[in-house]
Design a protein around this motif. Structure first.
Motif, PDB file in Angstrom:
ATOM      1  N   GLY A 217     -79.009  12.583  30.536  1.00  0.00           N
ATOM      2  CA  GLY A 217     -77.732  11.984  30.927  1.00  0.00           C
ATOM      3  C   GLY A 217     -76.550  12.831  30.504  1.00  0.00           C
ATOM      4  N   ILE A 218     -76.589  13.369  29.268  1.00  0.00           N
ATOM      5  CA  ILE A 218     -75.507  14.247  28.791  1.00  0.00           C
ATOM      6  C   ILE A 218     -75.468  15.530  29.619  1.00  0.00           C
ATOM      7  N   ALA A 219     -76.662  16.090  29.902  1.00  0.00           N
ATOM      8  CA  ALA A 219     -76.737  17.357  30.645  1.00  0.00           C
ATOM      9  C   ALA A 219     -76.182  17.197  32.055  1.00  0.00           C
ATOM     10  N   MET A 220     -76.380  16.039  32.681  1.00  0.00           N
ATOM     11  CA  MET A 220     -75.855  15.826  34.027  1.00  0.00           C
ATOM     12  C   MET A 220     -74.327  15.835  34.033  1.00  0.00           C
ATOM     13  N   VAL A 221     -73.723  15.261  32.995  1.00  0.00           N
ATOM     14  CA  VAL A 221     -72.262  15.307  32.880  1.00  0.00           C
ATOM     15  C   VAL A 221     -71.802  16.749  32.668  1.00  0.00           C
ATOM     16  N   CYS A 304     -81.694  21.650  29.039  1.00  0.00           N
ATOM     17  CA  CYS A 304     -81.833  20.631  30.079  1.00  0.00           C
ATOM     18  C   CYS A 304     -80.988  20.980  31.306  1.00  0.00           C
ATOM     19  N   VAL A 305     -79.796  21.533  31.103  1.00  0.00           N
ATOM     20  CA  VAL A 305     -78.942  21.943  32.228  1.00  0.00           C
ATOM     21  C   VAL A 305     -79.629  23.029  33.042  1.00  0.00           C
ATOM     22  N   ALA A 306     -80.305  23.965  32.355  1.00  0.00           N
ATOM     23  CA  ALA A 306     -81.027  25.027  33.078  1.00  0.00           C
ATOM     24  C   ALA A 306     -82.128  24.425  33.947  1.00  0.00           C
ATOM     25  N   ARG A 307     -82.849  23.430  33.416  1.00  0.00           N
ATOM     26  CA  ARG A 307     -83.901  22.771  34.211  1.00  0.00           C
ATOM     27  C   ARG A 307     -83.299  22.000  35.380  1.00  0.00           C
ATOM     28  N   LEU A 308     -82.161  21.340  35.150  1.00  0.00           N
ATOM     29  CA  LEU A 308     -81.503  20.602  36.234  1.00  0.00           C
ATOM     30  C   LEU A 308     -80.994  21.547  37.322  1.00  0.00           C
ATOM     31  N   ASP A 309     -80.497  22.725  36.912  1.00  0.00           N
ATOM     32  CA  ASP A 309     -80.040  23.707  37.896  1.00  0.00           C
ATOM     33  C   ASP A 309     -81.187  24.154  38.790  1.00  0.00           C
ATOM     34  N   ALA A 310     -82.335  24.453  38.164  1.00  0.00           N
ATOM     35  CA  ALA A 310     -83.497  24.889  38.947  1.00  0.00           C
ATOM     36  C   ALA A 310     -83.961  23.787  39.897  1.00  0.00           C
ATOM     37  N   ARG A 311     -83.973  22.551  39.390  1.00  0.00           N
ATOM     38  CA  ARG A 311     -84.379  21.421  40.232  1.00  0.00           C
ATOM     39  C   ARG A 311     -83.392  21.192  41.381  1.00  0.00           C
ATOM     40  N   ASP A 516     -84.886  39.547  56.886  1.00  0.00           N
ATOM     41  CA  ASP A 516     -86.344  39.439  56.864  1.00  0.00           C
ATOM     42  C   ASP A 516     -86.802  38.486  55.757  1.00  0.00           C
ATOM     43  N   GLN A 517     -86.352  37.226  55.850  1.00  0.00           N
ATOM     44  CA  GLN A 517     -86.623  36.241  54.798  1.00  0.00           C
ATOM     45  C   GLN A 517     -88.014  35.618  54.858  1.00  0.00           C
ATOM     46  N   ASP A 518     -88.874  36.045  55.804  1.00  0.00           N
ATOM     47  CA  ASP A 518     -90.224  35.481  55.797  1.00  0.00           C
ATOM     48  C   ASP A 518     -91.051  36.005  54.629  1.00  0.00           C
ATOM     49  N   ASP A 519     -90.496  36.973  53.882  1.00  0.00           N
ATOM     50  CA  ASP A 519     -91.162  37.465  52.672  1.00  0.00           C
ATOM     51  C   ASP A 519     -90.454  36.990  51.401  1.00  0.00           C
ATOM     52  N   VAL A 520     -89.629  35.952  51.526  1.00  0.00           N
ATOM     53  CA  VAL A 520     -88.854  35.448  50.382  1.00  0.00           C
ATOM     54  C   VAL A 520     -89.518  34.205  49.807  1.00  0.00           C
ATOM     55  N   SER A 521     -89.527  34.114  48.493  1.00  0.00           N
ATOM     56  CA  SER A 521     -89.986  32.896  47.809  1.00  0.00           C
ATOM     57  C   SER A 521     -89.091  32.663  46.594  1.00  0.00           C
ATOM     58  N   PHE A 522     -89.216  31.473  45.987  1.00  0.00           N
ATOM     59  CA  PHE A 522     -88.336  31.080  44.875  1.00  0.00           C
ATOM     60  C   PHE A 522     -89.188  30.626  43.694  1.00  0.00           C
ATOM     61  N   PRO A 523     -89.749  31.588  42.937  1.00  0.00           N
ATOM     62  CA  PRO A 523     -90.599  31.222  41.795  1.00  0.00           C
ATOM     63  C   PRO A 523     -89.784  30.751  40.602  1.00  0.00           C
ATOM     64  N   ILE A 524     -90.473  30.293  39.572  1.00  0.00           N
ATOM     65  CA  ILE A 524     -89.797  29.868  38.345  1.00  0.00           C
ATOM     66  C   ILE A 524     -89.128  31.056  37.678  1.00  0.00           C
TER      67      ILE A 524
END
Length: 601
Positions: A217-221, A304-311, A516-524
């Motif tokens: 909750g704090i991280a979302m703010v 937590c903010v870093a995890r929320l950004d990735a999500r 040529d984005q058919d070779d693009v992915s978004f890993p962790i």
């Protein structure tokens, strides 16, 4: 159509509010923006109006806020069979918070329209909180070039401490607010600044919150305020959250009619602290255990903010496959269509053919790329076509086909602020559930591939680039690649042919676009091996295009002073890999020339 079934709040005042309510109820379905009605917010599932109620200003204290909720899709229909709708949930949450004495709008009434036993539409009426602004907007005027102005330091810090106190109080009540962000805090500025809370449609009351839920909750703010607030200033929010000390003044029954509005007045000197002092001086006045708690909380919130950004990025990347405010998913005679809502697909149907058109850029068996001018568009488009073999078509329900990867990849890169072609539509021609053909329509980027651009602008030609322009170009490319990896984007084919370059007439700064984005992915995370591979791929240009010193300059710009790759060991490894890659390219080109000569002979 079934009528709305209205229910009044406990503190609804029939003597003054019933008559305007009945007038509003009679025209509820015809609500639209006009002289007295202003649309505050609108999306696919909800519309928020502000009704000034001028005709009844003698009896009403403030304007009314009206919310229309629309329940669409099988998921909402199934969920609302067992759980309250958004309108009912927000109405009950407002009543609870108002009864507890929190600074929230006074609820007046809510209604549901049902089809059978399932709510298909919701309505909510509440009082407006006048003369307020969103908290994030209040911060914007307090900064100049990213620095907090000295005359606003005390007010900004007191606002943040007050927000922390308010959030702590909500958590202690056992309330979980998944949509608690800076846009849901309202501030009324004056001699005594007042803070308010709004928007409770996703709120629920488990009675107890775990430590992880509180951190989230704090991280979302913090995440929502990051665009208009410096990270170090958020410590004042954490200070208010940890010290707390504010409890709502629950109104007594005999005072209900007298109490028109519940407020939370911001204390300019909370806990007796002088907030105009710098943070180190405040720390000296606090006990050591409180300082350690703030530092630990700050570390947990940042993680937590870093995890929320990735999500958040993963969620926004997938919006191009859903019905959303910008995108639309439909079906037509060809098959399934994913497109932007402002794109007219009918105008492009004539270009969706199996055979390549005359304006073909690249063509090979069962695939082509062409430049097409679609009627009604001010820009040219690039259309990519692919026909899938039997095995690839059979695998299409289980694995994403290349053009769908390109559709997702381009939108994901644009979401992350990276230069990529703007996708307009993806059309999948299907045989039952199997994709047999697909077309991808993208906005054309008017540039040249990096290797062609450098060859065209090489030294000794009339269009040769100056030394400054060359250095600026390679520096920009290195920084762009660094940003690509920083945003956790993995591109498996980052060759010079897949980077487009354009110079505008009025600027020496090059514009880049990854294609040529058919070779693009978004890993962790992007591993070191993939980074080195991209560096080698992008640096693999025929001799004469660019010098070794300029390649080193690009590598130094990519490294940004961290010395992870710009060191002797890494440079030697990259040089060896670059030679191997160049040898493979020469071998491949030789084989193609020999094959073509044999065919000609």
């Amino acid at each position: 159509m079934a009528s709305l079934n209205w229910k009044f709040a406990q503190r609804f005042k029939p003597e003054t509010e019933l008559k305007p309510f009945e007038a509003l109820k009679a025209h509820w379905d015809e609500l639209q923006e006009g002289e007295e009605i202003q649309v505050l917010k609108e999306n696919r599932l909800r519309t928020v109006f502000l009704h000034e109620m001028r005709e009844y200003r003698d009896s009403l204290r403030v304007s009314w806020v009206l919310k229309k909720f629309r329940h669409r899709g099988w998921y909402n229909n199934l969920r609302h069979r067992f759980f309250p709708s958004h309108a009912e949930r927000e109405f009950k949450a407002l009543e609870k918070f108002y009864n507890w004495g929190y600074p929230v709008p006074r609820p007046l009434a809510f209604a549901l329209r049902k089809k059978g036993s399932v709510p298909v539409e919701g309505a909510l009426i509440m009082e407006e909180i006048p003369q307020t602004r969103v908290l994030a907007e209040c911060f914007e005027g307090c900064y100049d070039r990213g620095m907090l102005l000295q005359e606003h330091e005390l007010r900004v810090r007191s606002w943040l401490v007050a927000c922390g106190q308010l959030v702590r109080s909500i958590h202690e009540k056992g309330v979980r607010h998944p949509d608690l962000h800076g846009g849901n805090f309202l501030l009324r500025e004056g001699e005594g600044d007042e803070l308010f809370l709004i928007d409770f449609h996703s709120c629920y009351f488990p009675g107890y919150l775990s430590h992880a839920a509180k951190i989230k909750g704090i991280a979302m703010v913090g995440q929502s305020l990051r665009a208009s607030l410096q990270d170090r200033e958020f410590r004042w929010f954490l200070l208010g959250y940890l010290k707390a000390g504010w409890d709502p003044d629950e109104p007594k029954k005999e005072d209900e009619k007298k109490r028109e509005e519940q407020t939370f007045v911001v204390d300019p000197q909370p806990y007796g602290l002088n907030l105009s002092q710098a943070w180190p001086k405040i720390v000296d006045e606090l006990p050591k255990d409180e300082v350690d708690s703030i530092q630990q909380l700050e570390t947990e919130v940042k993680q937590c903010v870093a995890r929320l950004d990735a999500r958040k990025m993963r969620s926004r990347t997938k919006r191009c496959l859903l019905n959303a405010s910008v995108f639309e998913r439909t079906s037509n005679s060809l098959g399934k269509v994913y497109k932007r809502r402002d794109f007219d697909l009918q105008a492009a149907l004539s270009a969706l053919k199996d055979d390549p058109p005359e304006s073909t850029i690249k063509s090979k068996p069962q695939a082509w790329v062409a430049r097409v001018q679609i009627p009604g568009l001010e820009f040219a488009c690039v259309i990519k076509y692919r026909q899938y073999s039997g095995i690839r078509s059979l695998l299409s329900p289980f694995f994403t086909h290349p053009l769908k990867k390109a559709w997702i990849g381009a939108h994901g890169m644009l979401t992350r602020g990276l230069p990529a072609p703007l996708g307009q539509a993806l059309i999948e021609k299907r045989n039952w559930i199997f994709v047999t053909h697909s077309w991808l329509i993208q906005k054309e980027f008017e540039g040249e591939s990096l290797d062609q651009f450098l060859w065209k602008k090489r030294r000794g030609t009339s269009e040769a680039l100056s030394t400054y322009q060359l250095r600026n170009l390679v520096r920009t490319i290195g920084q762009a690649l660094s940003q690509l990896h920083a945003q956790r984007v993995r591109h498996r084919d980052l060759s010079p042919q897949n980077l487009l370059v354009q110079y505008s007439k009025d600027s020496d700064q090059p514009l880049l676009c990854w294609v040529d984005q058919d070779d693009v992915s978004f890993p962790i995370r992007v591993g070191r091996n993939q980074i080195e591979r991209n560096l080698v791929q992008l640096g693999n240009m025929p001799e004469g295009h660019i010098s070794t010193s300029l390649l080193m300059r690009a590598l130094r710009a990519y490294d940004g002073g961290s010395k992870k790759f710009y060191n002797q060991e890494s440079i030697a490894s990259l040089r060896e890999s670059l030679l191997d890659e160049a040898l493979k390219t020469i071998t491949r080109m030789t084989e193609l020339e020999n094959r073509s000569s044999v065919e000609d002979g």
